[in-house]
Design an enzyme around this catalytic site. Structure first.
Site, PDB file in Angstrom:
ATOM      1  N   ASP A  33     -22.578  32.811  63.169  1.00  0.00           N
ATOM      2  CA  ASP A  33     -21.771  32.409  62.013  1.00  0.00           C
ATOM      3  C   ASP A  33     -20.261  32.435  62.224  1.00  0.00           C
ATOM      4  OD1 ASP A  33     -24.338  33.027  61.233  1.00  0.00           O
ATOM      5  OD2 ASP A  33     -23.759  34.493  59.724  1.00  0.00           O
TER       6      ASP A  33
ATOM      7  N   ARG B 283     -25.842  41.277  52.227  1.00  0.00           N
ATOM      8  CA  ARG B 283     -24.817  41.070  53.268  1.00  0.00           C
ATOM      9  C   ARG B 283     -23.956  39.833  53.025  1.00  0.00           C
ATOM     10  NH1 ARG B 283     -29.803  40.664  56.006  1.00  0.00           N
ATOM     11  NH2 ARG B 283     -30.501  38.527  56.330  1.00  0.00           N
TER      12      ARG B 283
ATOM     13  N   LEU C 299     -23.839  34.765  73.019  1.00  0.00           N
ATOM     14  CA  LEU C 299     -24.282  34.039  71.817  1.00  0.00           C
ATOM     15  C   LEU C 299     -23.219  34.045  70.728  1.00  0.00           C
ATOM     16  CD1 LEU C 299     -27.565  34.048  69.897  1.00  0.00           C
ATOM     17  CD2 LEU C 299     -25.616  35.129  68.773  1.00  0.00           C
TER      18      LEU C 299
ATOM     19  N   GLU D  67     -28.562  33.898  52.393  1.00  0.00           N
ATOM     20  CA  GLU D  67     -27.517  34.393  53.281  1.00  0.00           C
ATOM     21  C   GLU D  67     -26.213  33.617  53.077  1.00  0.00           C
ATOM     22  OE1 GLU D  67     -29.414  33.984  57.233  1.00  0.00           O
ATOM     23  OE2 GLU D  67     -29.674  36.158  57.186  1.00  0.00           O
TER      24      GLU D  67
HETATM   25  C1  FRU Z   1     -26.750  34.315  59.332  1.00  0.00           C
HETATM   26  C2  FRU Z   1     -26.830  35.802  59.553  1.00  0.00           C
HETATM   27  C3  FRU Z   1     -26.092  36.570  58.474  1.00  0.00           C
HETATM   28  C4  FRU Z   1     -25.742  37.860  59.166  1.00  0.00           C
HETATM   29  C5  FRU Z   1     -25.445  37.375  60.558  1.00  0.00           C
HETATM   30  C6  FRU Z   1     -25.801  38.338  61.647  1.00  0.00           C
HETATM   31  O1  FRU Z   1     -26.912  33.584  60.499  1.00  0.00           O
HETATM   32  O2  FRU Z   1     -28.162  36.241  59.641  1.00  0.00           O
HETATM   33  O3  FRU Z   1     -26.810  36.750  57.279  1.00  0.00           O
HETATM   34  O4  FRU Z   1     -24.648  38.494  58.585  1.00  0.00           O
HETATM   35  O5  FRU Z   1     -26.172  36.186  60.740  1.00  0.00           O
HETATM   36  O6  FRU Z   1     -25.375  37.850  62.879  1.00  0.00           O
END
Ligand code: FRU
Length: 469
Positions: A41, A159, A38, A218
């Site tokens: 981001d 994050r 998978l 996010e």
């Molecule tokens: C967004 C997210 C981010 C996090 C990452 C984890 O898609 O949820 O906030 O850092 O993916 O894979």
């Protein structure tokens, strides 16, 4: 340390899984996708020492959102990419539940990653550390450890640090959820990337006139372009409208002015960044010649993602194409970077009524279409674009129950630039005023057919495949 070392398992997964992924007719020919497992981001997008670097959230071991590492590609020209050593693996106490998203900076000639160390506890709670890592002479990264603990007043959902340099300081935006479960973006400042001062919330639910705008924001990104300062973010929980913000989670931007001294961000209302079915967590950087580039994840978390047929072949998701951002009157425009023209084969054209245009192979295609509208583009009976005079409507069936689903772009389109790559379509409207990015899973070879009596003017190219090496 994590209980099981990941590297041997990752190597085995790639060796076993890559042939299956590459032989899948849905695997992209020129977009970035995971060798196996998978991808989500884009992370750490930067031009550094003559090359572009793009990192990505990667679970090599399967198609679930687990074991997040940072994969790493680099490129001299934004078209030809090569694999680099895996940059980060969740093997320390402070990042044991995943090396989550973040960014990269050039710190006096040292390529430095700022990422979130995610830690989940057995009782369902979590914490997050904002961490640093620096590139070593082998091209890998040495972790330096956490620089920022969880700030007071927020849940464990803090994050996705995006760091940039402005004047004498480093600045960081962080996605956060406050104790009232409202999504926020924090601005922090540092002289050295280690000691950070929290300047406070610059945007979020209940701030700046936005009203109720979601429970978690996010992947923030902030930059100034043509006099406007943009904040890109993914406000989870933003209310759906009849024709906007229809995905499980949206990706949006605000436009305004940031006063760095008072950390006050004066901004207007949200704009949707991409009106298609799949687009999330984009990240930007500056190109060698000063263009603001964007790449996004052509996926959305949760929703129907695990129903995608590629899961059966051990891989899921891809990036968008690389895009150039420009700004006019506080609005962002997105266009494919000009470098992608290197993929074009011989140019072909057509002028006449839509329904008489020859059928095109949609496998790897660029099509520029001008018309006044009332044209339907049918991609292999799997994705249908209705081009009306005052609206575009994109239709696709649910992978769960077969019901038709729709996405809309509101406005008068006179020109479309469409990029197709096996199982993805990106539709750029009116030279970048809008974009609709979507995956679709046609039987191959996929054909594009036009219907309608309207006049169209078309230029099109078949695009060369360009695999990561
Ligand atoms: C967004 C997210 C981010 C996090 C990452 C984890 O898609 O949820 O906030 O850092 O993916 O894979």
């Amino acid at each position: 340390m994590a209980s099981q070392p990941l590297l041997p398992a990752i190597l085995q997964a790639v060796m076993k899984g890559q042939p299956k992924a590459l032989n899948d007719s849905h695997y992209p020919g020129w977009h970035l996708a995971p060798a196996t497992g998978l991808l989500n981001d884009p992370n750490g997008f930067i031009h550094f020492a003559g090359r572009y670097h793009l990192f990505y959230q990667w679970n090599a071991l399967g198609c679930q959102h687990q074991h997040k590492c940072w994969g790493h590609w680099s490129s001299a020209d934004l078209v030809h990419w090569q694999h680099e050593p895996v940059a980060l693996m969740p093997d320390e106490e402070y990042d044991r539940s995943g090396c989550y998203s973040g960014s990269a900076v050039d710190n006096n000639g040292v390529l430095t990653l700022c990422y979130t160390g995610n830690v989940k506890f057995d009782d369902g709670t979590r914490t997050a550390w904002q961490c640093l890592a620096v590139q070593n002479s082998a091209g890998g990264f040495d972790k330096l450890g956490p620089a920022i603990p969880l700030p007071h007043g927020y849940t464990g959902h803090v994050r996705d640090p995006k760091v940039w340099r402005q004047g004498d300081y480093w600045y960081m935006v962080l996605g956060a959820q406050d104790l009232q479960l409202q999504g926020k973006v924090l601005l922090l400042r540092s002289e050295n990337l280690w000691n950070w001062q929290n300047l406070g919330e610059i945007a979020g639910s209940g701030l700046g006139g936005l009203g109720d705008a979601g429970y978690m924001w996010e992947c923030p990104d902030m930059f100034t372009l043509n006099g406007s300062t943009f904040l890109i973010c993914c406000p989870q929980g933003l209310a759906r409208e009849e024709k906007r913000y229809l995905n499980t989670y949206p990706s949006a931007y605000l436009s305004g002015q940031l006063d760095y001294a008072s950390a006050h961000y004066q901004h207007g209302d949200f704009h949707e960044l991409d009106a298609g079915f799949e687009f999330y967590a984009p990240q930007t950087t500056l190109s060698a010649d000063g263009r603001r580039l964007l790449v996004g994840w052509m996926g959305v978390p949760d929703g129907e993602e695990m129903r995608q047929p590629t899961v059966a072949n051990g891989w899921i998701h891809q990036m968008t194409c690389l895009r150039e951002l420009t700004s006019r009157n506080g609005k962002l425009y997105q266009q494919p970077v000009k470098e992608l023209q290197a993929l074009r084969g011989e140019q072909q054209g057509y002028r006449g009524v839509a329904h008489k245009m020859p059928m095109l192979s949609a496998q790897r295609l660029e099509l520029v279409l001008e018309s006044a509208g009332e044209v339907t583009l049918n991609f292999a009976d799997t994705l249908i674009l209705e081009w009306h005079r005052d609206e575009l409507r994109l239709a696709r069936r649910s992978l769960e129950n077969g019901a038709w689903l729709y996405r809309y772009w509101n406005g008068c389109a006179h020109k479309l630039q469409i990029l197709c790559d096996h199982s993805s379509i990106e539709i750029f409207i009116n030279d970048g005023e809008g974009v609709m990015s979507s995956r679709y899973f046609p039987a191959h070879p996929a054909q594009l057919t036009l219907t309608g009596d309207a006049e169209v003017r078309a230029s099109y190219w078949s695009l060369r495949a360009c695999m990561v090496e």
